[in-house]
Scaffold this active site. Structure first.
Site, PDB file in Angstrom:
ATOM      1  N   ASN A 340      27.961  70.604  62.335  1.00  0.00           N
ATOM      2  CA  ASN A 340      29.379  70.310  62.496  1.00  0.00           C
ATOM      3  C   ASN A 340      29.586  68.819  62.736  1.00  0.00           C
ATOM      4  OD1 ASN A 340      28.544  69.900  65.130  1.00  0.00           O
ATOM      5  ND2 ASN A 340      29.359  71.849  65.875  1.00  0.00           N
ATOM      6  N   CYS A 402      34.424  76.237  55.528  1.00  0.00           N
ATOM      7  CA  CYS A 402      33.698  76.057  56.789  1.00  0.00           C
ATOM      8  C   CYS A 402      34.594  76.605  57.892  1.00  0.00           C
ATOM      9  CB  CYS A 402      33.314  74.600  56.999  1.00  0.00           C
ATOM     10  SG  CYS A 402      34.670  73.425  56.820  1.00  0.00           S
ATOM     11  N   ASP A 404      37.632  74.785  59.378  1.00  0.00           N
ATOM     12  CA  ASP A 404      39.002  74.436  58.991  1.00  0.00           C
ATOM     13  C   ASP A 404      39.128  74.050  57.530  1.00  0.00           C
ATOM     14  OD1 ASP A 404      40.122  74.817  61.578  1.00  0.00           O
ATOM     15  OD2 ASP A 404      39.213  72.927  62.202  1.00  0.00           O
ATOM     16  N   LYS A 444      40.933  64.766  57.306  1.00  0.00           N
ATOM     17  CA  LYS A 444      41.587  63.994  58.377  1.00  0.00           C
ATOM     18  C   LYS A 444      40.953  62.605  58.462  1.00  0.00           C
ATOM     19  CE  LYS A 444      42.465  66.441  62.073  1.00  0.00           C
ATOM     20  NZ  LYS A 444      42.270  67.324  63.257  1.00  0.00           N
ATOM     21  N   CYS A 813      12.030  39.805  -8.017  1.00  0.00           N
ATOM     22  CA  CYS A 813      12.355  38.546  -8.705  1.00  0.00           C
ATOM     23  C   CYS A 813      13.689  38.682  -9.414  1.00  0.00           C
ATOM     24  CB  CYS A 813      11.240  38.188  -9.683  1.00  0.00           C
ATOM     25  SG  CYS A 813      11.577  36.714 -10.671  1.00  0.00           S
ATOM     26  N   CYS A 829      14.642  28.478  -6.332  1.00  0.00           N
ATOM     27  CA  CYS A 829      15.031  27.464  -7.310  1.00  0.00           C
ATOM     28  C   CYS A 829      15.884  26.427  -6.605  1.00  0.00           C
ATOM     29  CB  CYS A 829      15.796  28.103  -8.465  1.00  0.00           C
ATOM     30  SG  CYS A 829      16.460  26.896  -9.642  1.00  0.00           S
ATOM     31  N   CYS A 837       9.782  34.643  -8.849  1.00  0.00           N
ATOM     32  CA  CYS A 837       8.331  34.635  -8.703  1.00  0.00           C
ATOM     33  C   CYS A 837       7.786  33.318  -9.263  1.00  0.00           C
ATOM     34  CB  CYS A 837       7.719  35.834  -9.424  1.00  0.00           C
ATOM     35  SG  CYS A 837       8.043  35.870 -11.200  1.00  0.00           S
ATOM     36  N   CYS A 859      13.940  27.267 -11.700  1.00  0.00           N
ATOM     37  CA  CYS A 859      13.703  28.428 -12.551  1.00  0.00           C
ATOM     38  C   CYS A 859      13.809  28.026 -14.015  1.00  0.00           C
ATOM     39  CB  CYS A 859      14.695  29.535 -12.216  1.00  0.00           C
ATOM     40  SG  CYS A 859      16.416  29.102 -12.508  1.00  0.00           S
TER      41      CYS A 859
END
Length: 971
Positions: A340, A402, A404, A444, A813, A829, A837, A859
């Protein structure tokens, strides 16, 4: 005619009484706070205001709200011992006995019970805070939202109660006449009328009838709470109370959630709440016993009595008691043997004495066990788990009471809901849980906490709510990823339960708070917590819809040191020259004050995100470990003008950290550097090409406020700041993650521009990138803002830099479509920026438009285009093109014709003739170098800002000998 009354007229400020004219206030004040007394301790300064007691002892201090002080004693002539309601203890040393006695009297006068409710500091603070628009009060919508906040209707809709069949809402307590400690609206079985309800209230202690507060949407089991029945020595019974318990079980069987008829939701329109008449008879009332029996088995109700059997039987002498099993055949009664309020108070006082004792005692854990504090929490958790088992596993209704029904009952009920329902583990849901089970159902608070206009009897005081917060703290430790709030959130709740700064926990019931108009005249603790979401949010939180099953043994529980002990027990100055304190948390706070502001910035980014935090890469962690302290910020001091400005600070910006860019350079190491580093520096200075900000939300958030190290250890509520190292580390991870996201999005923007310029079909690549970006955004909580703004039409006539296609953007490529692998490397390139490639990019030619005067790799397509362009600009008598390798040596050309010509930029240096001048003029007209685009090394190791400028150049061609070649000079 109404006159506006100012806060200074209702709550005027008082001038401080100083023990010495040279004294000045040593701490910032909050709205409504005024310093009343200033004095000196032995080595420091002490200040007493209408809100707190502040005493300095360099390098530390103590800062105690007056409402938190429980006891004050003067000992050993020069010492004042202060015992707080949160188990902390302090000692202040003065230089003389008279000074010690005077300050003891001053403090006792300020902590004495108020004469009227307006004497509580929360009312003065609210009046002054409204005039200054302090924190959440600056927004008028927030206060209006809180005034209209009700949990009842939203909970009915969320929990899907069948209000048309099994359940109904009773308005019998609208004026709090049925039960003054209950809320106005009550949820009951539909077969129970208001007249029956009044008879049940006469049989229950304090008229606290069984009221339904939660429902399991999966199986329909409900959780109800009430007080003990008034059986007495004569064994009284109530057929109406027995009928109500039976009706709860039948309503659960009828609305079990397994049939589609009642599981679709509930109608919570206004008509569902309005009774036809106030006499208690409602036409929709019906007996569900037959239908419930036909639908399925009506399970027994589990009545959990928090007391022991001996205590329950002993209460019969005072008119109480427990349900008789013979009168409730459809119920099972279970006693949980919880202590309690008196035993809890004694246990807490023993714990406070232990925390105040020297920390070096060898039997400390044995003394902790003797306090039984952890044992009481273990029993409370065990009772909650038993309730959860009945509701979740067994699928039967539970009624908890319980004596109250306002101490142990809300502890069990609220913990059970916290374990069952993931909604209550969020910030919003936790507020609903506390408002519902603790405030509206009449715990309370004033009596148990000893504040406001509560009972002056010390036997009515007990830390019931603090014990429940400690249980939530234990759950948070066991399940660190299941709660949206962090430990700092719980610490603030524990402090402000007693601080009298907010009106949330004032008075004993909802009816008292309504009568005193507390809600309209004080701030709410929830508004303060919402105004700092980044500080109180758990960055480890992941929303999971699962039930928690905690470990309840004493060995699995830990002492809540952040509340009971403080942050620095070893740093207290016991018996020293200055103020002595068992906390010493100010030094810890000043060292860890760098997380708050940055946490708020990250919270803006995370807004609504419920996923876990993504971890940063190990490389970045190692690089940022040395500067982690500088990368964390805090609140802008300008937001709090009363706070001192920080002495040092380091702004944080997203551009300072580009770890992914640095690692990207390792990936593209297969290609040669285009130009020397000196050329890059020139281009960096001359180019002026800028990209739009991709992560606009992040940059605006980070730049909107000055993020600096905020070293002040006090929060905006005037209390010592609490810091969690785990959350602080999470803030650092979030900030570094957002910096990486910003860098990656900028890279993605450049890659898209390169793919668009190359004329590729990038639908598949971009869709894959957007999918990965959406996955990353879902984890970090940031919405993607680049899918629309990054795709812009690119005009070929505009001057743009030649952007390279990133290595990761192509797997084959772009010439022969052969897949790349370890033996077939990628080559860029230098003219078009695409990936080829080695067979498709074995040609080499100078590109004067790119300021590349030595032969570089291009290229085959660009080689033919550049060769034809150069051949068209030269006289037919010039010599054929001689292909060169990377070293500039001549080699055989397997693809070009012998009639093609090339420009050798390093052969002739003689004076031009008239014929050569004609060729120069023709070359200037036909060779449009101004349309070429400058190369920007965006993905190199050196961090360059994306810049570009016009590359129009004047070209001079000097021809000394037609058979020798042409020399090209770019000015």
């Amino acid at each position: 005619m109404f006159t506006m009354v100012k806060a200074s007229e209702v709550f005027p400020m008082r001038s401080p009484i100083k023990d010495s004219d040279s004294l000045a206030p040593v701490h910032p004040v909050i709205p409504g706070e005024c310093v009343l007394f200033l004095g000196e301790t032995r080595g420091g300064v002490i200040s007493l205001s209408n809100y707190r007691l502040y005493a300095s002892c360099p390098p530390g201090f103590l800062n105690i709200p007056l409402g938190l002080i429980d006891q004050l004693e003067q000992r050993d002539l020069f010492f004042i011992h202060i015992y707080c309601k949160d188990a902390r203890s302090y000692r202040i040393q003065f230089s003389s006995t008279n000074t010690c006695e005077e300050w003891s009297r001053r403090i006792m006068d300020e902590i004495s019970p108020p004469v009227k409710i307006e004497d509580i500091f929360a009312f003065a603070h609210f009046a002054w805070a409204c005039e200054t628009s302090f924190e959440e009060l600056s927004s008028s919508s927030s206060s209006g939202e809180m005034s209209d906040f009700t949990w009842f209707r939203s909970e009915l809709a969320r929990l899907r109660f069948d209000l048309q069949g099994a359940w109904r809402v009773s308005m019998a307590n609208m004026d709090h006449k049925l039960c003054p400690t209950y809320p106005q609206e009550l949820l009951l079985p539909a077969s129970i009328s208001d007249s029956v309800l009044e008879k049940v209230a006469q049989f229950r202690s304090a008229k606290r009838i069984p009221a339904v507060v939660w429902r399991n949407t999966a199986n329909g089991a409900v959780l109800a709470r009430c007080s003990q029945p008034e059986v007495g020595w004569l064994g009284w019974r109530s057929s109406d109370d027995e009928e109500l318990v039976r009706a709860i079980a039948e309503a659960c069987a009828y609305d079990s959630g397994t049939t589609s008829r009642h599981s679709s939701g509930s109608d919570i329109s206004s008509g569902s709440y309005d009774p036809v008449c106030h006499s208690g008879e409602i036409p929709s009332l019906k007996d569900l016993s037959a239908e419930a029996a036909a639908r399925g088995e009506v399970r027994k109700v589990l009545i959990i009595d928090a007391r022991s059997y001996a205590a329950a039987v002993g209460n019969r002498a005072r008119g109480g008691g427990v349900e008789c099993p013979e009168y409730y055949p459809n119920a099972e009664i279970l006693f949980m043997n919880l202590a309690n309020i008196h035993r809890i108070r004694n246990s807490f006082q023993a714990l406070r004495s232990l925390c105040h004792a020297p920390p070096d005692q060898t039997s400390w854990f044995q003394a902790l066990d003797s306090t039984k504090w952890l044992h009481h929490m273990s029993g409370l958790l065990r009772a909650s788990v038993r309730s959860v088992t009945a509701l979740q596993t067994e699928g039967r209704p539970v009624i908890v009471h319980c004596s109250d029904g306002w101490d142990r009952t809300p502890q069990i009920v609220s913990l059970s809901q916290l374990l069952l329902d993931p909604y209550y583990r969020t910030l919003e849901g936790f507020q609903v849980l506390v408002e519902k089970e603790w405030l509206d159902f009449g715990h309370k608070m004033a009596d148990r906490c000893g504040q406001g206009l509560g009972c002056s009897d010390v036997n009515e005081r007990s830390p019931i709510f603090l014990q429940w917060l400690d249980c939530v703290h234990q759950l948070l430790l066991q399940f660190p990823c299941h709660f949206e709030f962090n430990l700092t959130f719980l610490v603030k709740l524990a402090e402000h339960t007693y601080s009298n700064l907010f009106g949330t926990f004032l008075a004993n019931s909802l009816s008292e708070r309504r009568r005193l108009r507390v809600k309209e005249r004080t701030r709410s603790i929830w508004g303060y917590l919402r105004s700092h979401p980044g500080k109180f949010r758990n960055f480890l939180f992941v929303r999971r819809d699962e039930v928690l099953w905690p470990r309840c043994e004493v060995r699995d529980l830990l002492l809540w040191q952040d509340v009971y002990v403080g942050e620095g027990v070893g740093g207290s100055l016991l018996g020293g020259k200055e103020v002595s304190s068992s906390q010493g948390g100010s030094r810890e706070g000043s060292e860890n004050g760098g997380e708050n502001g940055l946490a708020e910035e990250i919270d803006k980014l995370q807004n609504g995100s419920k996923e876990s935090t993504p971890d940063v890469c190990p490389e970045y962690r190692r690089k940022s470990s040395d500067s982690s302290e500088e990368s964390t910020g805090c609140l802008d001091p300008s937001q709090f003008p009363n706070f001192p400005q920080p002495a040092y600070g380091q702004p944080v910006s997203a551009s300072n950290t580009t770890p992914r860019l640095e690692r990207r350079s390792v990936i593209e190491s297969s290609t040669d550097t285009l130009v020397p580093e000196s050329e890059l520096q020139k281009s960096k200075k001359s180019h002026n090409y800028t990209l739009p900000p991709l992560n606009t939300q992040f940059e605006e958030t980070m730049n909107s406020s000055s993020i600096s190290v905020f070293s002040d250890p006090l929060d905006s509520d005037g209390l010592v700041a609490h810091h969690n190292q785990v959350q602080r580390r999470m803030v650092e991870i979030f900030s570094s993650h957002q910096a990486e996201v910003t860098a990656l999005r900028r890279d993605l923007h450049m890659s898209r521009l390169a793919l668009t310029q190359a004329g590729l079909k990038t639908d598949q690549i971009l869709s894959q990138e957007e999918h990965q970006e959406h996955f990353m955004d879902g984890r970090s909580g940031v919405e993607s803002t680049t899918s629309e703004v990054s795709w812009e039409a690119v005009d070929d006539t505009e001057t743009r830099p030649t952007l390279w296609v990133p290595d990761h953007a192509a797997s084959s490529c772009m010439g022969c479509h052969t897949q790349f692998w370890f033996g077939r490397r990628k080559h860029h390139c230098r003219s078009c920026g695409r990936l080829f490639c080695s067979e498709c990019s074995e040609q080499a030619v100078p590109i004067p438009a790119e300021q590349l005067y030595q032969p570089v790799r291009v290229c085959d397509q660009c080689f033919m285009h550049l060769s034809q362009l150069a051949g068209a600009c030269l006289d037919p008598t010039t010599q054929p093109v001689i292909p060169c390798d990377n070293t500039g040596q001549e080699k055989e050309n397997p693809t070009a014709d012998n009639e093609e010509t090339a420009v050798d930029a390093a052969t002739l240096d003689q004076s031009p003739t008239s014929e050569e001048k004609a060729v120069e003029k023709q070359l200037e007209e036909r060779l449009n170098i101004g349309a070429a685009e400058c190369q920007v090394e965006q993905l190199d190791k050196i961090e360059l800002k994306p810049e570009a400028t016009s590359c129009n150049k004047e070209v001079e061609v000097e021809v000394n000998n037609p058979s020798s070649g042409v020399e090209v000079k770019v000015n």
